[in-house]
Design a protein around this motif. Structure first.
Motif, PDB file in Angstrom:
ATOM      1  N   MET A   1     -12.689  23.814  31.267  1.00  0.00           N
ATOM      2  CA  MET A   1     -11.693  24.858  31.411  1.00  0.00           C
ATOM      3  C   MET A   1     -11.513  25.206  32.883  1.00  0.00           C
ATOM      4  SD  MET A   1     -10.548  26.485  28.548  1.00  0.00           S
ATOM      5  CE  MET A   1     -10.724  25.998  26.866  1.00  0.00           C
ATOM      6  N   ILE A   2     -10.312  25.596  33.225  1.00  0.00           N
ATOM      7  CA  ILE A   2      -9.994  26.043  34.570  1.00  0.00           C
ATOM      8  C   ILE A   2      -9.822  27.547  34.512  1.00  0.00           C
ATOM      9  CG2 ILE A   2      -8.305  25.921  36.436  1.00  0.00           C
ATOM     10  CD1 ILE A   2      -7.505  23.157  35.340  1.00  0.00           C
ATOM     11  N   ALA A   3     -10.472  28.232  35.408  1.00  0.00           N
ATOM     12  CA  ALA A   3     -10.302  29.689  35.438  1.00  0.00           C
ATOM     13  C   ALA A   3      -8.881  29.996  35.852  1.00  0.00           C
ATOM     14  CB  ALA A   3     -11.291  30.318  36.412  1.00  0.00           C
ATOM     15  N   GLY A   4      -8.181  30.689  35.022  1.00  0.00           N
ATOM     16  CA  GLY A   4      -6.785  31.013  35.283  1.00  0.00           C
ATOM     17  C   GLY A   4      -6.659  32.113  36.319  1.00  0.00           C
ATOM     18  N   PRO A   5      -5.975  31.820  37.424  1.00  0.00           N
ATOM     19  CA  PRO A   5      -5.812  32.832  38.454  1.00  0.00           C
ATOM     20  C   PRO A   5      -4.689  33.800  38.102  1.00  0.00           C
ATOM     21  CG  PRO A   5      -4.818  30.777  39.172  1.00  0.00           C
ATOM     22  CD  PRO A   5      -5.445  30.531  37.815  1.00  0.00           C
ATOM     23  N   SER A  19      -1.814  29.482  40.821  1.00  0.00           N
ATOM     24  CA  SER A  19      -1.656  30.003  42.176  1.00  0.00           C
ATOM     25  C   SER A  19      -1.078  28.931  43.094  1.00  0.00           C
ATOM     26  CB  SER A  19      -3.008  30.464  42.726  1.00  0.00           C
ATOM     27  OG  SER A  19      -3.845  29.339  42.952  1.00  0.00           O
ATOM     28  N   ILE A  20      -0.541  29.358  44.205  1.00  0.00           N
ATOM     29  CA  ILE A  20      -0.042  28.418  45.209  1.00  0.00           C
ATOM     30  C   ILE A  20      -1.198  27.568  45.724  1.00  0.00           C
ATOM     31  CG2 ILE A  20       0.924  28.266  47.544  1.00  0.00           C
ATOM     32  CD1 ILE A  20       2.804  30.567  46.769  1.00  0.00           C
ATOM     33  N   ALA A  21      -2.365  28.170  45.894  1.00  0.00           N
ATOM     34  CA  ALA A  21      -3.532  27.418  46.384  1.00  0.00           C
ATOM     35  C   ALA A  21      -3.926  26.302  45.413  1.00  0.00           C
ATOM     36  CB  ALA A  21      -4.699  28.370  46.617  1.00  0.00           C
ATOM     37  N   LEU A  22      -3.942  26.601  44.112  1.00  0.00           N
ATOM     38  CA  LEU A  22      -4.267  25.570  43.124  1.00  0.00           C
ATOM     39  C   LEU A  22      -3.197  24.477  43.128  1.00  0.00           C
ATOM     40  CD1 LEU A  22      -5.818  24.329  40.735  1.00  0.00           C
ATOM     41  CD2 LEU A  22      -4.526  25.857  39.225  1.00  0.00           C
ATOM     42  N   ALA A  23      -1.944  24.875  43.127  1.00  0.00           N
ATOM     43  CA  ALA A  23      -0.860  23.892  43.114  1.00  0.00           C
ATOM     44  C   ALA A  23      -0.914  22.994  44.343  1.00  0.00           C
ATOM     45  CB  ALA A  23       0.493  24.599  43.027  1.00  0.00           C
ATOM     46  N   ILE A  69       4.301  17.006  40.437  1.00  0.00           N
ATOM     47  CA  ILE A  69       2.903  16.581  40.522  1.00  0.00           C
ATOM     48  C   ILE A  69       2.699  15.108  40.163  1.00  0.00           C
ATOM     49  CG2 ILE A  69       1.839  18.849  40.292  1.00  0.00           C
ATOM     50  CD1 ILE A  69       1.461  18.391  37.338  1.00  0.00           C
ATOM     51  N   GLN A  70       3.683  14.469  39.551  1.00  0.00           N
ATOM     52  CA  GLN A  70       3.589  13.036  39.241  1.00  0.00           C
ATOM     53  C   GLN A  70       4.526  12.199  40.112  1.00  0.00           C
ATOM     54  OE1 GLN A  70       1.691  11.123  37.173  1.00  0.00           O
ATOM     55  NE2 GLN A  70       0.414  12.893  36.743  1.00  0.00           N
ATOM     56  N   ARG A  97       1.356  20.676  31.022  1.00  0.00           N
ATOM     57  CA  ARG A  97       0.890  21.182  29.722  1.00  0.00           C
ATOM     58  C   ARG A  97      -0.639  21.133  29.670  1.00  0.00           C
ATOM     59  NH1 ARG A  97       3.305  21.949  25.176  1.00  0.00           N
ATOM     60  NH2 ARG A  97       5.091  20.632  25.648  1.00  0.00           N
ATOM     61  N   GLU A  98      -1.219  20.040  30.138  1.00  0.00           N
ATOM     62  CA  GLU A  98      -2.687  19.918  30.143  1.00  0.00           C
ATOM     63  C   GLU A  98      -3.316  20.960  31.064  1.00  0.00           C
ATOM     64  OE1 GLU A  98      -3.697  15.902  31.186  1.00  0.00           O
ATOM     65  OE2 GLU A  98      -2.434  15.082  29.599  1.00  0.00           O
ATOM     66  N   ILE A  99      -2.771  21.133  32.251  1.00  0.00           N
ATOM     67  CA  ILE A  99      -3.306  22.101  33.213  1.00  0.00           C
ATOM     68  C   ILE A  99      -3.227  23.506  32.646  1.00  0.00           C
ATOM     69  CG2 ILE A  99      -2.860  23.197  35.455  1.00  0.00           C
ATOM     70  CD1 ILE A  99      -1.957  20.345  36.418  1.00  0.00           C
ATOM     71  N   LEU A 100      -2.066  23.880  32.148  1.00  0.00           N
ATOM     72  CA  LEU A 100      -1.882  25.234  31.629  1.00  0.00           C
ATOM     73  C   LEU A 100      -2.744  25.489  30.401  1.00  0.00           C
ATOM     74  CD1 LEU A 100       1.978  25.543  32.088  1.00  0.00           C
ATOM     75  CD2 LEU A 100       0.190  26.652  33.472  1.00  0.00           C
ATOM     76  N   SER A 101      -2.904  24.491  29.557  1.00  0.00           N
ATOM     77  CA  SER A 101      -3.702  24.648  28.346  1.00  0.00           C
ATOM     78  C   SER A 101      -5.189  24.812  28.638  1.00  0.00           C
ATOM     79  CB  SER A 101      -3.504  23.447  27.421  1.00  0.00           C
ATOM     80  OG  SER A 101      -2.168  23.384  26.992  1.00  0.00           O
TER      81      SER A 101
END
Length: 135
Positions: A1-5, A19-23, A69-70, A97-101
Protein backbone atom coordinates in the motif's frame (compact mmCIF):
# COMPACT_ATOMS: atom_id res chain seq x y z
CA UNK A 1 0.00 0.00 0.00
CA UNK A 2 1.04 3.58 -0.64
CA UNK A 3 0.28 6.10 2.05
CA UNK A 4 -2.14 8.49 0.46
CA UNK A 5 -1.01 12.09 0.78
CA UNK A 6 -4.61 13.25 1.21
CA UNK A 7 -3.43 16.29 3.16
CA UNK A 8 -2.13 17.93 -0.02
CA UNK A 9 -4.67 20.35 -1.37
CA UNK A 10 -5.38 21.26 -4.94
CA UNK A 11 -5.90 24.75 -6.25
CA UNK A 12 -9.46 24.85 -4.89
CA UNK A 13 -8.60 23.42 -1.46
CA UNK A 14 -9.92 19.90 -2.16
CA UNK A 15 -7.73 17.03 -1.02
CA UNK A 16 -5.60 15.61 -3.83
CA UNK A 17 -4.81 11.91 -3.44
CA UNK A 18 -1.56 12.24 -5.41
CA UNK A 19 0.95 14.91 -4.44
CA UNK A 20 3.12 16.76 -6.93
CA UNK A 21 6.17 15.23 -5.22
CA UNK A 22 4.86 11.68 -5.72
CA UNK A 23 3.88 12.38 -9.32
CA UNK A 24 7.31 13.87 -10.07
CA UNK A 25 8.93 10.50 -9.24
CA UNK A 26 6.86 8.83 -11.96
CA UNK A 27 8.45 10.96 -14.70
CA UNK A 28 12.14 10.48 -13.96
CA UNK A 29 12.85 8.71 -17.27
CA UNK A 30 10.75 11.00 -19.46
CA UNK A 31 11.93 12.72 -22.59
CA UNK A 32 12.30 16.54 -22.54
CA UNK A 33 9.00 17.08 -24.36
CA UNK A 34 6.99 14.99 -21.88
CA UNK A 35 9.00 15.51 -18.72
CA UNK A 36 7.60 16.83 -15.47
CA UNK A 37 7.87 20.44 -16.66
CA UNK A 38 5.31 19.48 -19.33
CA UNK A 39 3.06 18.11 -16.60
CA UNK A 40 3.35 21.35 -14.62
CA UNK A 41 2.49 23.42 -17.72
CA UNK A 42 -0.56 21.24 -18.38
CA UNK A 43 -1.51 21.50 -14.69
CA UNK A 44 -1.48 25.31 -14.82
CA UNK A 45 -3.65 25.34 -17.94
CA UNK A 46 -6.01 22.64 -16.62
CA UNK A 47 -6.52 24.59 -13.41
CA UNK A 48 -7.57 27.68 -15.36
CA UNK A 49 -9.94 25.75 -17.61
CA UNK A 50 -11.28 23.54 -14.81
CA UNK A 51 -12.09 26.48 -12.56
CA UNK A 52 -13.77 28.35 -15.41
CA UNK A 53 -15.88 25.28 -16.22
CA UNK A 54 -16.71 24.34 -12.63
CA UNK A 55 -14.89 21.00 -12.84
CA UNK A 56 -14.04 18.75 -9.91
CA UNK A 57 -10.53 20.09 -9.44
CA UNK A 58 -9.27 17.08 -7.48
CA UNK A 59 -10.15 14.88 -10.48
CA UNK A 60 -8.63 17.34 -12.96
CA UNK A 61 -5.41 17.79 -11.01
CA UNK A 62 -4.94 14.09 -10.28
CA UNK A 63 -5.56 13.18 -13.93
CA UNK A 64 -3.09 15.81 -15.09
CA UNK A 65 -0.41 14.61 -12.69
CA UNK A 66 -0.73 11.04 -14.00
CA UNK A 67 -1.69 11.58 -17.65
CA UNK A 68 1.68 10.86 -19.29
CA UNK A 69 3.19 8.31 -16.89
CA UNK A 70 3.40 5.76 -19.75
CA UNK A 71 4.53 8.20 -22.45
CA UNK A 72 8.26 7.48 -22.16
CA UNK A 73 7.69 3.75 -22.59
CA UNK A 74 5.53 4.26 -25.66
CA UNK A 75 8.04 6.67 -27.21
CA UNK A 76 10.96 4.34 -26.45
CA UNK A 77 9.32 1.34 -28.11
CA UNK A 78 8.29 3.36 -31.15
CA UNK A 79 11.69 5.01 -31.59
CA UNK A 80 14.16 2.29 -30.61
CA UNK A 81 12.26 -0.79 -31.72
CA UNK A 82 10.28 0.87 -34.52
CA UNK A 83 7.24 -0.89 -33.13
CA UNK A 84 3.63 0.06 -32.95
CA UNK A 85 2.64 0.23 -29.33
CA UNK A 86 -0.47 0.50 -27.27
CA UNK A 87 -1.80 3.99 -26.67
CA UNK A 88 0.11 5.58 -23.78
CA UNK A 89 -3.08 7.24 -22.57
CA UNK A 90 -4.81 3.90 -22.03
CA UNK A 91 -1.70 2.43 -20.41
CA UNK A 92 -1.37 5.48 -18.15
CA UNK A 93 -5.03 5.15 -17.12
CA UNK A 94 -4.43 1.51 -16.16
CA UNK A 95 -1.34 2.42 -14.14
CA UNK A 96 -3.18 5.36 -12.51
CA UNK A 97 -5.94 2.96 -11.43
CA UNK A 98 -3.31 0.74 -9.78
CA UNK A 99 -1.62 3.70 -8.06
CA UNK A 100 -4.86 5.18 -6.78
CA UNK A 101 -6.19 1.81 -5.63
CA UNK A 102 -3.06 1.20 -3.54
CA UNK A 103 -3.34 4.48 -1.64
CA UNK A 104 -4.23 4.26 2.04
CA UNK A 105 -7.04 5.05 2.25
CA UNK A 106 -7.98 4.65 -1.42
CA UNK A 107 -10.12 7.31 -3.08
CA UNK A 108 -13.75 6.49 -3.83
CA UNK A 109 -14.29 4.19 -6.84
CA UNK A 110 -16.18 7.01 -8.61
CA UNK A 111 -13.17 9.28 -8.22
CA UNK A 112 -10.83 6.63 -9.63
CA UNK A 113 -13.19 6.09 -12.58
CA UNK A 114 -13.35 9.82 -13.32
CA UNK A 115 -9.56 10.17 -13.19
CA UNK A 116 -8.87 7.12 -15.35
CA UNK A 117 -11.48 8.18 -17.91
CA UNK A 118 -9.89 11.62 -18.19
CA UNK A 119 -6.44 10.10 -18.66
CA UNK A 120 -7.58 7.53 -21.24
CA UNK A 121 -9.47 10.19 -23.22
CA UNK A 122 -6.81 12.91 -23.13
CA UNK A 123 -5.20 11.90 -26.41
CA UNK A 124 -8.38 12.29 -28.48
CA UNK A 125 -7.83 8.97 -30.22
CA UNK A 126 -10.93 7.06 -31.16
CA UNK A 127 -9.43 3.88 -29.72
CA UNK A 128 -8.74 5.59 -26.38
CA UNK A 129 -12.27 6.89 -26.19
CA UNK A 130 -13.84 3.55 -26.98
CA UNK A 131 -11.71 1.68 -24.45
CA UNK A 132 -11.93 4.30 -21.71
CA UNK A 133 -14.92 2.60 -20.12
CA UNK A 134 -12.97 -0.63 -19.83
CA UNK A 135 -9.82 0.84 -18.35
Amino acid sequence: MIAGPHKHSGEDGQAMPVSIALARTLYDDSDPVHDFDHVLRVLALARRIGQAEGADMAVVETAVLLHDIQRAGEDHLAHVHNAETADHAVLAAEQAREILSRLTPPPAPEFIEAVTHAIAAHRFHTCALTTAGGV
